[in-house]
Design a protein around this motif. Structure first.
Motif, PDB file in Angstrom:
ATOM      1  N   LEU A 182       0.827  -1.203   0.000  1.00  0.00           N
ATOM      2  CA  LEU A 182       0.000   0.000   0.000  1.00  0.00           C
ATOM      3  C   LEU A 182       0.865   1.258   0.000  1.00  0.00           C
ATOM      4  O   LEU A 182       0.583   2.230  -0.718  1.00  0.00           O
ATOM      5  N   VAL A 183       1.937   1.259   0.817  1.00  0.00           N
ATOM      6  CA  VAL A 183       2.838   2.415   0.845  1.00  0.00           C
ATOM      7  C   VAL A 183       3.487   2.634  -0.514  1.00  0.00           C
ATOM      8  O   VAL A 183       3.599   3.777  -0.996  1.00  0.00           O
ATOM      9  N   LYS A 184       3.907   1.546  -1.145  1.00  0.00           N
ATOM     10  CA  LYS A 184       4.498   1.662  -2.478  1.00  0.00           C
ATOM     11  C   LYS A 184       3.505   2.254  -3.463  1.00  0.00           C
ATOM     12  O   LYS A 184       3.850   3.130  -4.277  1.00  0.00           O
ATOM     13  N   SER A 185       2.255   1.797  -3.359  1.00  0.00           N
ATOM     14  CA  SER A 185       1.221   2.342  -4.245  1.00  0.00           C
ATOM     15  C   SER A 185       0.996   3.827  -3.976  1.00  0.00           C
ATOM     16  O   SER A 185       0.815   4.617  -4.913  1.00  0.00           O
ATOM     17  N   MET A 186       1.026   4.230  -2.690  1.00  0.00           N
ATOM     18  CA  MET A 186       0.856   5.641  -2.347  1.00  0.00           C
ATOM     19  C   MET A 186       1.987   6.482  -2.921  1.00  0.00           C
ATOM     20  O   MET A 186       1.757   7.580  -3.451  1.00  0.00           O
ATOM     21  N   HIS A 187       3.225   5.969  -2.816  1.00  0.00           N
ATOM     22  CA  HIS A 187       4.357   6.720  -3.365  1.00  0.00           C
ATOM     23  C   HIS A 187       4.240   6.850  -4.883  1.00  0.00           C
ATOM     24  O   HIS A 187       4.536   7.917  -5.447  1.00  0.00           O
ATOM     25  N   GLU A 188       3.824   5.757  -5.531  1.00  0.00           N
ATOM     26  CA  GLU A 188       3.642   5.835  -6.983  1.00  0.00           C
ATOM     27  C   GLU A 188       2.555   6.839  -7.341  1.00  0.00           C
ATOM     28  O   GLU A 188       2.672   7.570  -8.328  1.00  0.00           O
ATOM     29  N   ARG A 189       1.506   6.874  -6.510  1.00  0.00           N
ATOM     30  CA  ARG A 189       0.426   7.822  -6.766  1.00  0.00           C
ATOM     31  C   ARG A 189       0.907   9.257  -6.585  1.00  0.00           C
ATOM     32  O   ARG A 189       0.555  10.144  -7.364  1.00  0.00           O
ATOM     33  N   GLU A 190       1.746   9.484  -5.557  1.00  0.00           N
ATOM     34  CA  GLU A 190       2.286  10.832  -5.354  1.00  0.00           C
ATOM     35  C   GLU A 190       3.183  11.234  -6.513  1.00  0.00           C
ATOM     36  O   GLU A 190       3.158  12.395  -6.955  1.00  0.00           O
ATOM     37  N   ASP A 191       3.990  10.287  -6.990  1.00  0.00           N
ATOM     38  CA  ASP A 191       4.846  10.597  -8.138  1.00  0.00           C
ATOM     39  C   ASP A 191       3.998  10.942  -9.360  1.00  0.00           C
ATOM     40  O   ASP A 191       4.310  11.887 -10.103  1.00  0.00           O
ATOM     41  N   LEU A 192       2.921  10.158  -9.540  1.00  0.00           N
ATOM     42  CA  LEU A 192       2.033  10.445 -10.660  1.00  0.00           C
ATOM     43  C   LEU A 192       1.370  11.804 -10.493  1.00  0.00           C
ATOM     44  O   LEU A 192       1.217  12.557 -11.473  1.00  0.00           O
TER      45      LEU A 192
ATOM     46  N   ARG B  11       2.617  14.405  -8.973  1.00  0.00           N
ATOM     47  CA  ARG B  11       3.595  15.452  -9.310  1.00  0.00           C
ATOM     48  C   ARG B  11       3.768  15.578 -10.822  1.00  0.00           C
ATOM     49  O   ARG B  11       3.876  16.691 -11.352  1.00  0.00           O
ATOM     50  N   LYS B  12       3.777  14.439 -11.499  1.00  0.00           N
ATOM     51  CA  LYS B  12       3.893  14.503 -12.958  1.00  0.00           C
ATOM     52  C   LYS B  12       2.678  15.185 -13.580  1.00  0.00           C
ATOM     53  O   LYS B  12       2.799  15.998 -14.500  1.00  0.00           O
ATOM     54  N   LEU B  13       1.487  14.865 -13.057  1.00  0.00           N
ATOM     55  CA  LEU B  13       0.277  15.507 -13.571  1.00  0.00           C
ATOM     56  C   LEU B  13       0.299  17.004 -13.312  1.00  0.00           C
ATOM     57  O   LEU B  13      -0.156  17.809 -14.140  1.00  0.00           O
ATOM     58  N   PHE B  14       0.845  17.382 -12.147  1.00  0.00           N
ATOM     59  CA  PHE B  14       0.942  18.804 -11.831  1.00  0.00           C
ATOM     60  C   PHE B  14       1.843  19.521 -12.839  1.00  0.00           C
ATOM     61  O   PHE B  14       1.520  20.602 -13.340  1.00  0.00           O
ATOM     62  N   ASP B  15       2.980  18.894 -13.139  1.00  0.00           N
ATOM     63  CA  ASP B  15       3.889  19.504 -14.126  1.00  0.00           C
ATOM     64  C   ASP B  15       3.258  19.540 -15.504  1.00  0.00           C
ATOM     65  O   ASP B  15       3.409  20.527 -16.253  1.00  0.00           O
ATOM     66  N   GLU B  16       2.545  18.459 -15.850  1.00  0.00           N
ATOM     67  CA  GLU B  16       1.887  18.449 -17.153  1.00  0.00           C
ATOM     68  C   GLU B  16       0.813  19.525 -17.245  1.00  0.00           C
ATOM     69  O   GLU B  16       0.580  20.100 -18.316  1.00  0.00           O
ATOM     70  N   GLN B  17       0.154  19.802 -16.115  1.00  0.00           N
ATOM     71  CA  GLN B  17      -0.859  20.854 -16.128  1.00  0.00           C
ATOM     72  C   GLN B  17      -0.230  22.215 -16.405  1.00  0.00           C
ATOM     73  O   GLN B  17      -0.783  23.033 -17.132  1.00  0.00           O
ATOM     74  N   ARG B  18       0.937  22.442 -15.800  1.00  0.00           N
ATOM     75  CA  ARG B  18       1.621  23.704 -16.062  1.00  0.00           C
ATOM     76  C   ARG B  18       1.969  23.815 -17.542  1.00  0.00           C
ATOM     77  O   ARG B  18       1.771  24.861 -18.173  1.00  0.00           O
ATOM     78  N   LEU B  19       2.491  22.719 -18.098  1.00  0.00           N
ATOM     79  CA  LEU B  19       2.829  22.738 -19.519  1.00  0.00           C
ATOM     80  C   LEU B  19       1.576  22.864 -20.380  1.00  0.00           C
ATOM     81  O   LEU B  19       1.584  23.543 -21.416  1.00  0.00           O
ATOM     82  N   GLY B  20       0.488  22.204 -19.927  1.00  0.00           N
ATOM     83  CA  GLY B  20      -0.760  22.322 -20.679  1.00  0.00           C
ATOM     84  C   GLY B  20      -1.294  23.739 -20.690  1.00  0.00           C
ATOM     85  O   GLY B  20      -1.799  24.226 -21.704  1.00  0.00           O
ATOM     86  N   SER B  21      -1.197  24.415 -19.552  1.00  0.00           N
ATOM     87  CA  SER B  21      -1.643  25.807 -19.491  1.00  0.00           C
ATOM     88  C   SER B  21      -0.806  26.677 -20.427  1.00  0.00           C
ATOM     89  O   SER B  21      -1.330  27.561 -21.108  1.00  0.00           O
ATOM     90  N   LEU B  22       0.496  26.411 -20.443  1.00  0.00           N
ATOM     91  CA  LEU B  22       1.362  27.178 -21.341  1.00  0.00           C
ATOM     92  C   LEU B  22       0.998  26.921 -22.795  1.00  0.00           C
ATOM     93  O   LEU B  22       0.981  27.849 -23.618  1.00  0.00           O
ATOM     94  N   GLY B  23       0.685  25.648 -23.112  1.00  0.00           N
ATOM     95  CA  GLY B  23       0.304  25.344 -24.488  1.00  0.00           C
ATOM     96  C   GLY B  23      -0.987  26.039 -24.897  1.00  0.00           C
ATOM     97  O   GLY B  23      -1.126  26.500 -26.034  1.00  0.00           O
ATOM     98  N   ARG B  24      -1.942  26.118 -23.960  1.00  0.00           N
ATOM     99  CA  ARG B  24      -3.215  26.781 -24.281  1.00  0.00           C
ATOM    100  C   ARG B  24      -3.003  28.268 -24.519  1.00  0.00           C
ATOM    101  O   ARG B  24      -3.749  28.898 -25.267  1.00  0.00           O
TER     102      ARG B  24
END
Length: 482
Positions: free
Chosen positions: A239-249, A251-264
């Motif tokens: 479960l902890v491993k899954s939580m860490h993977e979810r947090e990593d995901l 963070r990646k989604l957060f960065d992608e959102q920033r890039l997505g906003s820039l693209g828009r």
């Protein structure tokens, strides 16, 4: 420890239950042992008393008929000498009417004095009275000759040694049961403590996970646990491993959102830059052709300066919006005003007006990058939802130690799933394109700043999103370099 047993730890409940159970068992066993001891003592004293009475009655029957005091007294003396182990303390011989013929203690029971005859001196009546723990036992023998009552023998026996024996047995039972209870309670406590050690380890890790610091259980701890807890720890670590993977995901989604906003914004900003560039090229052509005229030259230079300033402002605001800042720069009134420049092209394309009412007149010790990112996400969503010809409003104000930001639009209203994402009812990050990533990113930013988001939908239509961020402490300001 509280008085309510339901709140006690199991390490205290089990030893206490063992102690109570042992006390109950000890009480029952002690009662049975004492009852058996009482039966044995009573039987022993009864047998000895009957032997004494048999010896005495055999030699005095005829003397009682004659009421010969000296012969009866002599028989009492001989019987006491023969039965010293019985500890006879008193012997009284009376006639059928209860008058004393002779007694072992003539001073206390003189000849002729009256003694009560039990049951009216019924022939064959041989009562015996013995109480557990008492110092004296009593026995009575009715003398008959032949078929009629001629006298009664009253005897008392010393049983103090039996009472002492009973107290010693009771003391031994209490001490033994007490020691066994303490030993078993201590053993129960040690056993439960050892059994609960893995539970305490898991509880500590779960408590840390609730505070946001989830760590796996060490392999050494898992190796020392039993098979059941080894499986439980393994599931927790997964479960902890899954939580860490979810947090990593996340963070990646957060960065992608920033890039997505820039693209828009890229296409709209290109238009904002291309227009001044066209004017700059025209000004340069004018200078090449008519640069010798002062009025034309001054006019062209002014156009070049205004165009370059516009391009510089657009580029500076865009870079400040999307670069990672490590200095923790405080948000200022200019940061909020720059949002108009970032959103105006998208708003113009949608034929929507953007109005910003900013009452923040000084720097606020809150990270500018995160707040601008959250506001930009909400403004882009508001412009996309707003019908042509309508207005999108942004209001910023400081109320004491709270920064309040309100975004209002006149669209069809935010869907229920979007409200759940913003208010935290749905904490799972979107994993598909178009799944509310901007709203989820906004809520994540506000959560990191310990703020809260409120969503309302007025009766006249549209959506009002209110963000309140507490201003905890000043952040040291560093010189801002564009």
């Amino acid at each position: 420890m509280r008085l309510d047993p339901r709140t006690w730890p199991i390490a205290a409940k089990v030893p206490l239950a063992v102690a109570v159970l042992m006390m109950l068992v000890g009480i029952v066993l002690s009662e049975r042992v004492l009852a058996r001891l009482n039966e044995t003592q009573e039987m022993h004293v009864r047998d000895l008393a009957q032997s004494y009475l048999d010896i005495l009655s055999t030699g005095i029957t005829e003397s009682v008929l004659r009421e010969d005091t000296w012969e009866v007294f002599d028989a009492i003396t001989r019987a006491q000498d023969l039965s010293k182990g019985l500890r006879a303390t008193e012997a009284i011989v009376t006639n059928a009417k209860g008058h004393v013929i002779a007694a072992s203690n003539p001073r206390q029971h003189p000849v002729g004095s009256l003694v009560e005859v039990p049951n009216g001196g019924s022939p064959g009546m041989q009562p015996f009275r013995f109480e557990a723990g008492a110092d004296v036992a009593n026995a009575t023998r009715v003398l008959a000759y032949p078929g009629r009552v001629v006298g009664v023998i009253h005897a008392a026996f010393d049983t103090s040694h039996l009472a002492v024996e009973r107290r010693e047995v009771l003391t031994a039972l209490i001490v033994t049961n007490g020691i066994l209870t303490l030993i078993l309670a201590a053993a129960g406590w040690l056993l439960v403590t050892r059994m609960m050690a893995p539970i305490r380890v898991l509880s500590r890790h779960l408590g840390a996970a609730m505070e946001g610091y989830a760590t796996p259980v060490p392999e050494a701890t898992i190796a020392r646990s039993g098979d059941e807890f080894r499986h439980l720890f393994g599931s927790y670590n997964a479960l902890v491993k899954s939580m860490h993977e979810r947090e990593d995901l996340a963070r990646k989604l957060f960065d992608e959102q920033r890039l997505g906003s820039l693209g828009r914004l890229a296409s709209a900003l290109a238009h904002e830059i291309n227009n001044p560039l066209g004017g700059l090229f025209n000004a340069m052509a004018t200078l090449k052709t008519h640069g010798q005229y002062a009025a034309v030259r001054n006019n062209a230079l002014g156009l070049l300066e205004r165009g370059l300033v516009g391009i510089r402002d657009v580029v500076r605001t865009t870079l400040a919006m999307h670069r990672q800042e490590t200095s923790g720069r405080s948000i200022s009134a200019k940061d909020i005003a720059d949002l108009r420049l970032l959103i105006v092209a998208e708003a113009r394309r949608k034929s929507v007006t953007v109005a910003i009412r900013n009452s923040v007149d000084q720097d606020i010790p809150l990270p500018s990058t995160q707040i601008r990112q959250a506001l930009l996400n909400l403004l882009l969503n508001a412009v996309a939802a707003a019908p042509p010809g309508s207005e999108v409003k942004l209001e910023a104000a400081r109320h004491g130690d709270v920064l309040v930001l309100v975004v209002t639009d006149r669209g069809d209203g935010i869907p229920a799933t979007g409200i759940d994402v913003l208010t935290g009812e749905d904490s799972s990050p979107p994993l598909r394109t178009g799944g509310g990533l901007g709203l989820w990113t906004t809520r994540r930013i506000v959560d990191e700043l310990h703020g809260r988001i409120e969503v309302s939908q007025p009766s006249q239509g549209g959506t009002v999103i209110r963000i309140a961020v507490p201003i905890e402490k000043p952040i040291e300001e560093l010189p801002h370099v564009a």
